[in-house]
Scaffold this motif. Structure first.
Motif, PDB file in Angstrom:
ATOM      1  N   THR A 147       1.234  -0.821  -0.334  1.00 52.52           N
ATOM      2  CA  THR A 147      -0.097   0.251  -0.039  1.00 52.52           C
ATOM      3  C   THR A 147       0.856   1.092  -0.190  1.00 52.52           C
ATOM      4  OG1 THR A 147      -1.423  -0.830   1.490  1.00 52.52           O
ATOM      5  CG2 THR A 147      -2.156   1.136   1.316  1.00 52.52           C
ATOM      6  N   GLN A 148       1.834   1.566   0.745  1.00 50.97           N
ATOM      7  CA  GLN A 148       2.617   2.713   0.840  1.00 50.97           C
ATOM      8  C   GLN A 148       3.653   2.613  -0.490  1.00 50.97           C
ATOM      9  OE1 GLN A 148       6.336   1.966   3.891  1.00 50.97           O
ATOM     10  NE2 GLN A 148       4.383   2.330   5.672  1.00 50.97           N
ATOM     11  N   MET A 149       4.144   1.872  -1.527  1.00 50.67           N
ATOM     12  CA  MET A 149       4.861   1.753  -2.401  1.00 50.67           C
ATOM     13  C   MET A 149       3.423   2.089  -3.199  1.00 50.67           C
ATOM     14  SD  MET A 149       7.609   1.229  -1.654  1.00 50.67           S
ATOM     15  CE  MET A 149       7.155   2.145  -0.244  1.00 50.67           C
ATOM     16  N   ALA A 150       2.182   1.668  -3.947  1.00 52.27           N
ATOM     17  CA  ALA A 150       1.433   1.842  -4.443  1.00 52.27           C
ATOM     18  C   ALA A 150       1.085   3.189  -3.601  1.00 52.27           C
ATOM     19  CB  ALA A 150      -0.530   1.460  -4.095  1.00 52.27           C
ATOM     20  N   MET A 151       0.933   4.207  -3.063  1.00 53.79           N
ATOM     21  CA  MET A 151       1.087   5.624  -2.788  1.00 53.79           C
ATOM     22  C   MET A 151       1.785   6.150  -3.307  1.00 53.79           C
ATOM     23  SD  MET A 151      -1.931   6.257  -1.151  1.00 53.79           S
ATOM     24  CE  MET A 151      -1.761   7.461  -1.075  1.00 53.79           C
ATOM     25  N   VAL A 152       3.081   6.324  -3.241  1.00 54.65           N
ATOM     26  CA  VAL A 152       3.813   6.412  -4.680  1.00 54.65           C
ATOM     27  C   VAL A 152       3.369   6.987  -5.385  1.00 54.65           C
ATOM     28  CG1 VAL A 152       6.529   6.504  -5.519  1.00 54.65           C
ATOM     29  CG2 VAL A 152       6.244   5.868  -2.853  1.00 54.65           C
ATOM     30  N   LEU A 153       3.202   5.400  -6.679  1.00 54.01           N
ATOM     31  CA  LEU A 153       2.659   5.742  -7.454  1.00 54.01           C
ATOM     32  C   LEU A 153       1.481   6.466  -8.162  1.00 54.01           C
ATOM     33  CD1 LEU A 153       2.838   1.457  -8.318  1.00 54.01           C
ATOM     34  CD2 LEU A 153       4.524   3.723  -9.227  1.00 54.01           C
ATOM     35  N   ILE A 154       0.010   6.051  -7.284  1.00 52.46           N
ATOM     36  CA  ILE A 154      -0.910   7.405  -7.119  1.00 52.46           C
ATOM     37  C   ILE A 154      -0.275   8.832  -6.960  1.00 52.46           C
ATOM     38  CG2 ILE A 154      -2.688   7.570  -5.928  1.00 52.46           C
ATOM     39  CD1 ILE A 154      -3.038   4.963  -4.944  1.00 52.46           C
ATOM     40  N   VAL A 155       0.026   8.998  -6.262  1.00 54.91           N
ATOM     41  CA  VAL A 155       0.169  10.438  -5.493  1.00 54.91           C
ATOM     42  C   VAL A 155       1.629  10.846  -6.667  1.00 54.91           C
ATOM     43  CG1 VAL A 155       1.782  12.661  -4.244  1.00 54.91           C
ATOM     44  CG2 VAL A 155       0.740  10.296  -3.766  1.00 54.91           C
ATOM     45  N   PHE A 156       2.227  10.218  -7.147  1.00 52.40           N
ATOM     46  CA  PHE A 156       3.245  10.913  -8.340  1.00 52.40           C
ATOM     47  C   PHE A 156       2.338  11.092 -10.008  1.00 52.40           C
ATOM     48  CE2 PHE A 156       6.324  10.794  -4.452  1.00 52.40           C
ATOM     49  CZ  PHE A 156       6.866  12.309  -4.981  1.00 52.40           C
ATOM     50  N   GLY A 157       2.481   9.631  -9.403  1.00 52.82           N
ATOM     51  CA  GLY A 157       1.889   9.544 -11.086  1.00 52.82           C
ATOM     52  C   GLY A 157       0.453  10.580 -12.052  1.00 52.82           C
ATOM     53  N   GLY A 158       0.039  11.239 -10.771  1.00 61.93           N
ATOM     54  CA  GLY A 158      -1.227  11.482 -10.915  1.00 61.93           C
ATOM     55  C   GLY A 158      -0.886  13.214 -10.663  1.00 61.93           C
ATOM     56  N   MET A 159       0.174  13.699 -10.233  1.00 65.07           N
ATOM     57  CA  MET A 159       0.832  14.958 -10.329  1.00 65.07           C
ATOM     58  C   MET A 159       0.775  15.375 -11.383  1.00 65.07           C
ATOM     59  SD  MET A 159       0.728  16.413  -7.818  1.00 65.07           S
ATOM     60  CE  MET A 159       1.349  15.547  -6.285  1.00 65.07           C
TER      61      MET A 159
END
Length: 172
Positions: free
Chosen positions: A51-63
């Motif tokens: 979940t923590q690593m997925a959050m990296v993808l979510i935040v930086f992927g969508g920025m």
């Protein structure tokens, strides 16, 4: 020329957002499996790491997409009373500062990878399932560069046309 560069940047922004979407799907799936597993007395091992690593993808992927469409929080309480040049200056400053911040994030993360991996020989991993950070740090670097590039192109558009280039801004 600028139209071609914008088209390429838009493709990169969509790719970054797609990876962020995949991160969101992974996070939702992991949380669902973990919650159901906990109900039956068998939680998903490493759910927190994933979940923590997925959050990296979510935040930086969508920025980059968030910036492109003007999706950031925007309080325009006094904007109707401001002269056009001041609104433009605020748009310019926000794009410039954002570009500098994301270029700084990319540089700092790159420096961290160089130091930890190549100078100290340390491979950072998550606590539970030993998932290596390097892939995610690499994504932070690439996604931050894409975001900074998008903000740079918005600066160029602001200077050349006066338009902030964001789809949802009311004064574009």
């Amino acid at each position: 020329m600028l139209a071609t560069v914008n088209k390429g940047a838009d493709w990169l922004i969509r790719l970054s957002a797609l990876l962020g979407t995949i991160g969101l799907l992974v996070a939702v799936t992991v949380i669902l499996v973990d919650v159901v597993g906990r109900f039956f007395g068998s939680p998903l091992t490493g759910a927190q790491d994933m979940t923590q690593m997925a959050m990296v993808l979510i935040v930086f992927g969508g920025m980059a997409l968030c910036d492109k469409i003007g999706g950031h929080v925007n309080v325009d309480l006094f904007e109707g009373m401001m002269p056009r040049w001041l609104i433009w200056a605020g748009d310019f400053a926000s794009a410039l500062i954002g570009m500098i911040i994301f270029a700084g994030i990319a540089w700092t993360t790159w420096t961290s990878v160089q130091l930890m991996r190549f100078q100290l020989g340390v491979i950072q991993k998550t606590n539970i399932i030993d998932l290596q950070f390097d892939w995610f740090k690499g994504f932070i670097i690439v996604a931050s560069i894409i975001t900074a590039l998008g903000m740079f192109l918005r600066l160029i558009t602001l200077v050349t046309t006066g338009d902030n280039g964001q789809a949802s801004k009311g004064h574009s």
